[in-house]
Structure formats: structure tokens, C-alpha cells
Design a protein around this motif. Structure first.
Motif, PDB file in Angstrom:
ATOM      1  N   GLY A  57     152.736 -14.464  37.272  1.00 50.19           N
ATOM      2  CA  GLY A  57     151.407 -14.100  37.739  1.00 50.19           C
ATOM      3  C   GLY A  57     150.942 -15.010  38.842  1.00 50.19           C
ATOM      4  N   VAL A  58     149.678 -14.872  39.196  1.00 47.37           N
ATOM      5  CA  VAL A  58     149.092 -15.706  40.243  1.00 47.37           C
ATOM      6  C   VAL A  58     147.830 -16.351  39.692  1.00 47.37           C
ATOM      7  CG1 VAL A  58     149.993 -14.286  42.115  1.00 47.37           C
ATOM      8  CG2 VAL A  58     147.713 -13.819  41.215  1.00 47.37           C
ATOM      9  N   GLN A  59     147.520 -17.536  40.203  1.00 49.44           N
ATOM     10  CA  GLN A  59     146.254 -18.173  39.886  1.00 49.44           C
ATOM     11  C   GLN A  59     145.190 -17.586  40.805  1.00 49.44           C
ATOM     12  OE1 GLN A  59     146.486 -22.538  39.693  1.00 49.44           O
ATOM     13  NE2 GLN A  59     148.706 -22.294  39.794  1.00 49.44           N
ATOM     14  N   LEU A  60     144.040 -17.322  40.236  1.00 48.67           N
ATOM     15  CA  LEU A  60     142.960 -16.703  41.000  1.00 48.67           C
ATOM     16  C   LEU A  60     141.785 -17.670  41.052  1.00 48.67           C
ATOM     17  CD1 LEU A  60     142.558 -13.855  42.300  1.00 48.67           C
ATOM     18  CD2 LEU A  60     141.221 -13.269  40.280  1.00 48.67           C
ATOM     19  N   GLN A  61     141.136 -17.749  42.211  1.00 49.94           N
ATOM     20  CA  GLN A  61     140.027 -18.680  42.397  1.00 49.94           C
ATOM     21  C   GLN A  61     138.905 -17.975  43.152  1.00 49.94           C
ATOM     22  OE1 GLN A  61     140.002 -21.901  45.586  1.00 49.94           O
ATOM     23  NE2 GLN A  61     140.573 -23.099  43.785  1.00 49.94           N
ATOM     24  N   VAL A  62     137.695 -18.064  42.623  1.00 47.97           N
ATOM     25  CA  VAL A  62     136.519 -17.528  43.301  1.00 47.97           C
ATOM     26  C   VAL A  62     135.576 -18.691  43.577  1.00 47.97           C
ATOM     27  CG1 VAL A  62     134.633 -15.855  43.248  1.00 47.97           C
ATOM     28  CG2 VAL A  62     136.775 -15.362  42.047  1.00 47.97           C
ATOM     29  N   GLN A  63     135.252 -18.905  44.839  1.00 53.16           N
ATOM     30  CA  GLN A  63     134.388 -20.016  45.228  1.00 53.16           C
ATOM     31  C   GLN A  63     133.094 -19.461  45.813  1.00 53.16           C
ATOM     32  OE1 GLN A  63     137.431 -21.674  47.916  1.00 53.16           O
ATOM     33  NE2 GLN A  63     137.024 -23.641  46.940  1.00 53.16           N
ATOM     34  N   VAL A  64     131.964 -19.979  45.333  1.00 55.30           N
ATOM     35  CA  VAL A  64     130.656 -19.633  45.878  1.00 55.30           C
ATOM     36  C   VAL A  64     130.079 -20.890  46.515  1.00 55.30           C
ATOM     37  CG1 VAL A  64     128.319 -18.844  45.351  1.00 55.30           C
ATOM     38  CG2 VAL A  64     130.279 -17.811  44.206  1.00 55.30           C
ATOM     39  N   GLY A  65     129.671 -20.787  47.779  1.00 54.39           N
ATOM     40  CA  GLY A  65     129.155 -21.946  48.498  1.00 54.39           C
ATOM     41  C   GLY A  65     127.726 -22.275  48.134  1.00 54.39           C
ATOM     42  N   ASP A  66     127.234 -23.385  48.681  1.00 53.71           N
ATOM     43  CA  ASP A  66     125.847 -23.799  48.471  1.00 53.71           C
ATOM     44  C   ASP A  66     124.899 -22.812  49.129  1.00 53.71           C
ATOM     45  OD1 ASP A  66     126.625 -26.064  47.103  1.00 53.71           O
ATOM     46  OD2 ASP A  66     126.691 -27.302  48.913  1.00 53.71           O
ATOM     47  N   SER A  67     123.696 -22.739  48.602  1.00 54.29           N
ATOM     48  CA  SER A  67     122.657 -21.922  49.217  1.00 54.29           C
ATOM     49  C   SER A  67     122.314 -22.486  50.587  1.00 54.29           C
ATOM     50  CB  SER A  67     121.411 -21.917  48.331  1.00 54.29           C
ATOM     51  OG  SER A  67     120.327 -21.311  49.004  1.00 54.29           O
ATOM     52  N   ASP A  68     122.051 -21.578  51.539  1.00 49.83           N
ATOM     53  CA  ASP A  68     121.730 -22.043  52.892  1.00 49.83           C
ATOM     54  C   ASP A  68     120.341 -22.669  52.983  1.00 49.83           C
ATOM     55  OD1 ASP A  68     119.958 -19.929  52.858  1.00 49.83           O
ATOM     56  OD2 ASP A  68     120.998 -18.755  54.376  1.00 49.83           O
ATOM     57  N   GLY A  69     119.582 -22.644  51.873  1.00 49.56           N
ATOM     58  CA  GLY A  69     118.289 -23.318  51.843  1.00 49.56           C
ATOM     59  C   GLY A  69     117.145 -22.517  52.394  1.00 49.56           C
ATOM     60  N   GLY A  70     117.452 -21.492  53.184  1.00 51.25           N
ATOM     61  CA  GLY A  70     116.399 -20.670  53.760  1.00 51.25           C
ATOM     62  C   GLY A  70     116.333 -19.314  53.080  1.00 51.25           C
ATOM     63  N   SER A  71     117.317 -18.452  53.422  1.00 50.82           N
ATOM     64  CA  SER A  71     117.343 -17.104  52.852  1.00 50.82           C
ATOM     65  C   SER A  71     117.963 -17.069  51.463  1.00 50.82           C
ATOM     66  CB  SER A  71     118.132 -16.178  53.787  1.00 50.82           C
ATOM     67  OG  SER A  71     119.493 -16.585  53.844  1.00 50.82           O
ATOM     68  N   GLY A  72     118.571 -18.174  51.034  1.00 48.78           N
ATOM     69  CA  GLY A  72     119.235 -18.200  49.737  1.00 48.78           C
ATOM     70  C   GLY A  72     120.627 -17.612  49.741  1.00 48.78           C
ATOM     71  N   ARG A  73     121.147 -17.344  50.916  1.00 51.92           N
ATOM     72  CA  ARG A  73     122.482 -16.759  51.006  1.00 51.92           C
ATOM     73  C   ARG A  73     123.565 -17.785  50.697  1.00 51.92           C
ATOM     74  NH1 ARG A  73     122.635 -11.864  54.315  1.00 51.92           N
ATOM     75  NH2 ARG A  73     120.484 -11.221  54.725  1.00 51.92           N
ATOM     76  N   ARG A  74     124.695 -17.294  50.220  1.00 56.33           N
ATOM     77  CA  ARG A  74     125.834 -18.154  49.897  1.00 56.33           C
ATOM     78  C   ARG A  74     127.127 -17.468  50.330  1.00 56.33           C
ATOM     79  NH1 ARG A  74     124.836 -21.678  45.230  1.00 56.33           N
ATOM     80  NH2 ARG A  74     122.680 -21.494  44.511  1.00 56.33           N
ATOM     81  N   THR A  75     128.108 -18.251  50.719  1.00 59.79           N
ATOM     82  CA  THR A  75     129.427 -17.685  51.012  1.00 59.79           C
ATOM     83  C   THR A  75     130.180 -17.456  49.709  1.00 59.79           C
ATOM     84  OG1 THR A  75     130.417 -19.884  51.221  1.00 59.79           O
ATOM     85  CG2 THR A  75     129.576 -18.848  53.240  1.00 59.79           C
TER      86      THR A  75
END
Length: 692
Positions: A57-75
Motif C-alpha cells: 500500500g501507500v502512506q497517505l498524508q493530508v496537510q492543512v495550513g495555518d489560517s491566513d488570519g484575514g479570510s480564514g482560508r487555509r491550504t
């Protein structure tokens, strides 16, 4: 993640290769967004298919970035790796807080009035004939209707323990089946708007979980189709503002896909250890009669009011004269000429970037004679102040590096940090941006579009990217060999192609071409593939010989930049060359021109414009850029590690690079054992890959 743990995944295969469905990436990203307080998947772009191995199989990784502080968006980034191998990014996107997208109203009438029923009894047999092999769990399409370009579908998750919706926001097999109505209503494989695999999603909201049955509305829109799914009583379950589909080339699957990943690079700057003080080193400024062990030659700033192309021509001609004088003077044999630029590495000095490309070529011809030093303007190091020159030389001398970058110290103190230049694999580097999907109904302008590589790209844009309107600009235009056949071929595939004779380096001529792009089919992307080559060693090169080479690349690119600056482009791709990155011997003017393009992509990004430079390696197919090479010329390139790539490999790399989105990508096949054969030292650029 494995087929042993989730056997139902084996029911999703393309051209015989089992892939994790693109809808699974949506489920993963939506769930991660919920955990992070972001209820909308604003963007998600598939960069690389995830091939599931038959065993293991494969190892799977999901990364969520920090909030941009303004709109609350994240990568959000989804990656995988096999064993202890490199992490490969498969999907990259952006999450946003709930409320940023409207919620659809309940569905009141089903099936819709006036829609025509489409037979689907043998749909999955037909899909298999087109390379989409769906097993039982993914065969959820039950009924399809069509009204104009809008498709309505009824789907259900087959009764199977392996297809239990528990544990998913929306089971990937059910969401995948919701899209099969597009395949069922497409007229042919060339209908790229309706065929292919999910590639780019935007504005996705999951409004209810656990569904087993869906009523789906698939409507045409900008950049693809909108997707709205309801339950059996008409309540909304999922809404996606836009979905773009993309054919997956065989070259992106299985072992070939791994080869593509291994052939995509970028340039990295790595910290170098602090060097001993250079207080005792004698140096003088360039321009006097005295020769010292080190001569420092700062590249002068361009005169006020001079355009970027004019400044590049002037700076390259000036430094060419300096280097020629230096190499011709026997008294400099044991000395080093330091070419000092400011901001060339960061896109702040485009003329300086052209100088850097020229000097890299000279360094390949005369190793050890010339050193490149680029100083970030933020360091406030001034080449007119002796103490600042001492500081710079103390940082770089003895580093055994042909090219150095000096930046402010990372701790914010008064010191400086020194970096060396390395080629790095693209799959290990974040691009920092989510690519924008090209609207298939918009227009793509390709300069050099009737050349060998331009023609192949035109075919690719139509057959894989689904573009329906192309403008191919070249000096010969309709008179170019084979162009009539190319246009006829693309017309049969449903594309409208306009071939125009002209030179993108002529600003007025280019403006006239752009003015004729139809308002209803606005310009969505530009690919600058035109170029001129005139190989010469640094000693035999002249400013006059440099002019046409720089003009074809630099003037044209700058005209394209300025004339489309306010066009809201989704793509601005510059065809550069590994000659600029690696400093190919005998290609000083070509390296200078393409180094300008590499810097222009960064320059545009800093101004929040799309921009990407593809520094191509060697293509197997002869073109205007490589047709002049004889056996000796090819051997020289191969000794440097470059191996020819096929057209299929090159176009797969085009897709991988554009999907990755980094400002500078180096698509090239490299044999990393060649540069060190025969006891030769490994070039500094390749030390991170080839070792030593």
C-alpha cells in the motif's frame, strides 16, 4: 491505503491501472476542512494520479495550513509515498469558512420538464471501450436525461458491504457515479468538457452526509461544469461551483508516471556554511588598470526610462565585453572576476537575470574564471562601499561555488546568509500556489505555434486540455510547413484554430493580434514557445549576434506580459531552456534570453499574476531549437547529463509542471551519473542530486 484494506477501490481503473478516484481526494479534503473549521473546499486541483499498487500500500498524508488570519482560508495538500520514498503531492487546494458559497434551493421537480431520456443500459460497456474500467461498486448510474447542455442523472450506491457510506462524507464511488452522466452524453472521446477524470474542483460544499441515492444536475459553466446533488426528496447534498475534467495520458500512469515525476525539477537555494574571513584577500573594482586576485564588477542599474528588454540587451552586451576582456588578458589567468548583481535571483532585476544566464554559459566554457554573486537588495549591501564588498567576499570566497546568493540573516539580525544553487526534484517542493484551470471555451495564444513543438502543444491543448479556440502566432504563419494539415486535424476534433503571421517581439503587431480575440471567447492563457538560436562561444559572441536571440524571447515575453496584464489570465507559460539553468557551453545569448524568462515568471508572481517558466531539457524530436546540433553537440549535452525525451514524455511533463504551478520548473531527463564520469567533479548545481 491499500487494496487489501479497501478492495472496492480496485473497481476504479483507467487504461488498466487502478487509481484512487479524484472524488476520494474531495472527501479527504472536505473532512480535513471540517476539522479545521472550514466548510467550503474553495479549490482542489489534482496534480498527479495516485496509482494503487496491486500488493502492499501507500502512506497517505493530508496537510492543512495555518489560517491566513484575514479570510480564514487555509491550504490543503494530499500526498502519498511508498515505503520510505519521496512524498508525492497528488492534490493541492484551498479551504474557506462556511458561508462563502451560496446553498442551492431544494429540488422541486424531478425529472425536469422537457428533458430527453438518454439510454444507459450498456453505458459501462461503452465506457470500458474508452479506457474507463468501472467495477460493480462504481457502476451506480441508473438514469440520465438531457436538456440542451445540461445533464440530469440519477445514481445510487450499489448494495455492497464494501460500499458502505459510513465513514465518508459522501462515498467516493457515489460521487464518481454522479459524474458518469457526462460520459454517457458525450459525443466522442474528443469532447474533453464531458470526458476524462475529475481534475479541478472549486466551491465544493457537502451539505448532508451518508447518502446512498442522488439526483444530480450537471450544468455547463466557466471552466467546466457545475455539480449539484440532491437526495430523494430534493434536499441538497452537495454543490460544486465548477468541476473541470481532464484526460489522463498513459504517460502519467504506473511506471511511466513515476518517470515523469523523476524528470521534473526546480532550482533550490541551500544554506552554505559560514566561510573564514577574507580580510587578507586583495580585490579591486573593475574598470581600472590594476589586476588583483579578485576583481569585483557590479552590473550597473539601467538608465531611467529604459524598458526591461532594452535594459537586458544593454546589460548583457556590457558584461559580455567585460568577460571577453577578462578572458583575453593573460594577467587574469590566476584571478577571479566577480559579477555582482542585485535582485536577479528573486525577479527584482530582470536585466541582471539575463546577465546571469550569459555568465553561466561562460562559466561552463571557462570553469573557475568568473564568479556570480547576487545580493538581495534587502541586505543593503552596496558594491560602492569597501566594507560591504569585504562582507560579501568574506561570505563567498572559498565556498567552492560558481554562483552565490546573499540574503538577510534569517534571525533578522545585521548579518547575512549565504546560499548555493542546487537542482532539486519538483515532487519534494511546494509550489506555493493552487493552479487555475484554463477555461476550455476561452482562447489560448501560442507563439511559435506552427513550429515542431508548438504544433505538438496545439494538439495536446485540444485533445487533453479540451481547449476549443487557439491562435497560433509565428513568423511564417499560414505559410509554415504542415500548418494546413494541423489546422484541419484540430478542426476535426472540434477546435477553431486561427493561424497568424507575425512577430510577438513587435508590440504593435502583437497588440493587433490580441485585439482580434473574440469577446465571447476571451484570452484565457498564453504559451510563449517562440525562439531563435545562434550558438557561439563567449569569445566569438557579439552584441549584434545577441540582439535577435534576446528579441525573440525577451521582447516578445515582455510584450505579452504588458499587453495581457489586465486580462485575468489563468495561464502564462514561458518556454525557457535548461541552457539558462545549467549554463550550456556555446549558448551564451540563448541562456541570457531564457534566464530573463525565468526571472519574469517570478516577477509576475510577485505582482499576483500567473506566470511559469518551463526550462526544457532536450527533446528527442528535432525542432528549430535543436535541428542544428550535430553529433558533437548532442554528445556535449549528454555529457552534461541531459538525455532526450520523447514527445509523449515532454507533453506529460508539461501537464505535470503546469499542474504543480511553481514559477520555475525544469522538465528534463537527466542521467545523473554522466557528469561525474571520468573523474570529473560533479557540478555544484547537481550536488544535491548526484552527491559529492
Amino acid at each position: 491505503l491499500s487494496l487489501a484494506a479497501m478492495p472496492w477501490l480496485a473497481d476504479h481503473a483507467v487504461h488498466g491501472t487502478v487509481l484512487l478516484p479524484g472524488t476520494a481526494f474531495v472527501d479527504l479534503a472536505v473532512h480535513a476542512g471540517d476539522l479545521a473549521g472550514c466548510g467550503v473546499l474553495e479549490e482542489l486541483t489534482l496534480q498527479e494520479p495516485l496509482v494503487l499498487p496491486a500488493s502492499g500500500g501507500v502512506q497517505l498524508q493530508v496537510q492543512v495550513g495555518d489560517s491566513d488570519g484575514g479570510s480564514g482560508r487555509r491550504t490543503v495538500v494530499v500526498s502519498s509515498r511508498e515505503g520510505e520514498g519521496e512524498w508525492v503531492r497528488h492534490a493541492v487546494g484551498e479551504l474557506a469558512p462556511a458561508g462563502s458559497e451560496p446553498v442551492p434551493a431544494p429540488l422541486s421537480v424531478w425529472p425536469p420538464a422537457g428533458a430527453v431520456s438518454v439510454p444507459v443500459d450498456d453505458a459501462y460497456e461503452k465506457f470500458a471501450g474508452r479506457g474507463y474500467q468501472y467495477g460493480p461498486v462504481f457502476q451506480g448510474l441508473r438514469q440520465v436525461w438531457q436538456a440542451g447542455d445540461t445533464v440530469y442523472a440519477e445514481v445510487e450506491l450499489p448494495e455492497s458491504a464494501e460500499a458502505d457510506p459510513a465513514g465518508f462524507g459522501l462515498h467516493p464511488a457515489l460521487l464518481d457515479a454522479a459524474l458518469h452522466g457526462l460520459l454517457a452524453t458525450s459525443s466522442s472521446d474528443s469532447d474533453a468538457v464531458r470526458t476524462g477524470l475529475p481534475f479541478a474542483w472549486s466551491g465544493v460544499q457537502l451539505l448532508a452526509a451518508g447518502a446512498r441515492h442522488l439526483r444530480v444536475v450537471l450544468a455547463p459553466g466557466a471552466g467546466g461544469v457545475s455539480v449539484t446533488a440532491f437526495d430523494g426528496v430534493g434536499q441538497p447534498v452537495l454543490a460544486a461551483r465548477s468541476l473541470a475534467l481532464r484526460e489522463v495520458a498513459l504517460g502519467q500512469l504506473g511506471g511511466a508516471g513515476r518517470q515523469v515525476r523523476q524528470s521534473l525539477f526546480t532550482v533550490d537555494w541551500v544554506p552554505l556554511p559560514a566561510q573564514a574571513s577574507a580580510d587578507a584577500v586583495q580585490w579591486v573594482r573593475h574598470g581600472g588598470s590594476e589586476v588583483a586576485p579578485v576583481v569585483v564588477a557590479p552590473v550597473p542599474a539601467a538608465p531611467s526610462g529604459m524598458s526591461a528588454p532594452q535594459a537586458a540587451q544593454l546589460a548583457a552586451a556590457t558584461v559580455l565585453g567585460w568577460v571577453q576582456e577578462w578572458l583575453a588578458d593573460p594577467e587574469t589567468d590566476n584571478a577571479r572576476l566577480v559579477i555582482w548583481t542585485q535582485g536577479a535571483a528573486t525577479g527584482q532585476d530582470l536585466a541582471g537575470a539575463a546577465v546571469v544566464g550569459l555568465v553561466r554559459s561562460a562559466q561552463s566554457e571557462h570553469p573557475g574564471r568568473v564568479l556570480l554573486v547576487d545580493v538581495d537588495p534587502a541586505t543593503d549591501l552596496d558594491p560602492t562601499r569597501d566594507a560591504d564588498v569585504d562582507t560579501a567576499l568574506a561570505a563567498v570566497l572559498g565556498a567552492d561555488e560558481p554562483e552565490i546568493r546573499i540574503s538577510p540573516a534569517a534571525d533578522g539580525g545585521s548579518g547575512v546568509a549565504v546560499f548555493g544553487r542546487r537542482l532539486a526534484r519538483g515532487v519534494t517542493k511546494e509550489s506555493g500556489v493552487a493552479p487555475v484551470e484554463w477555461d476550455p471555451q476561452g482562447t489560448v495564444l501560442v507563439t511559435g505555434g506552427t513550429g515542431t513543438l508548438g504544433g505538438e502543444l496545439a494538439r495536446h491543448l485540444v485533445t487533453v486540455r479540451g481547449m476549443r479556440h487557439l491562435v497560433l502566432l509565428s513568423r511564417r504563419g499560414p505559410a509554415a510547413p504542415g500548418v494546413a494539415g494541423l489546422v484541419a486535424e484540430l478542426a476535426e476534433l472540434g477546435a477553431e484554430v486561427r493561424v497568424v503571421a507575425g512577430d510577438a517581439a513587435d508590440r504593435d503587431a502583437l497588440a493587433s493580434v490580441l485585439a482580434k480575440v473574440a469577446v465571447e471567447r476571451p484570452l484565457t492563457a498564453v504559451v510563449h514557445a517562440a525562439g531563435v538560436i545562434d550558438d557561439a562561444t563567449v569569445e566569438s559572441l557579439t552584441p549584434q549576434r545577441m540582439v535577435p536571440v534576446l528579441s525573440a524571447k525577451v521582447d516578445a515575453a515582455w510584450n505579452l506580459h504588458e499587453l495581457t496584464e489586465d486580462a485575468g489570465l489563468a495561464g502564462f507559460v514561458l518556454y525557457s531552456s535548461a541552457a539558462a539553468v545549467m549554463g550550456s557551453a556555446g549558448q551564451g545569448s540563448y541562456a541570457a534570453a531564457n534566464a530573463f524568462l525565468d526571472a519574469l515568471a517570478v516577477y509576475r508572481r510577485d505582482r499576483h499574476l500567473v506566470g511559469q517558466s518551463l526550462a526544457w531539457g532536450l527533446w528527442e524530436q528535432a525542432s528549430e531549437m535543436t535541428g542544428h546540433l550535430d553529433g558533437a553537440g548532442m554528445s556535449r549535452l549528454r555529457r552534461g547529463g541531459l538525455e532526450p525525451m520523447s514527445t509523449e514524455q515532454g507533453l506529460a511533463l508539461f501537464e505535470a509542471a503546469v499542474a504543480w504551478g511553481a514559477p520555475l520548473a525544469v522538465p528534463a531527463r537527466l542521467d545523473l551519473t554522466r557528469p561525474s564520469r571520468g573523474g570529473r567533479p560533479v557540478p555544484a548545481l547537481l550536488r544535491g542530486l548526484a552527491g559529492g
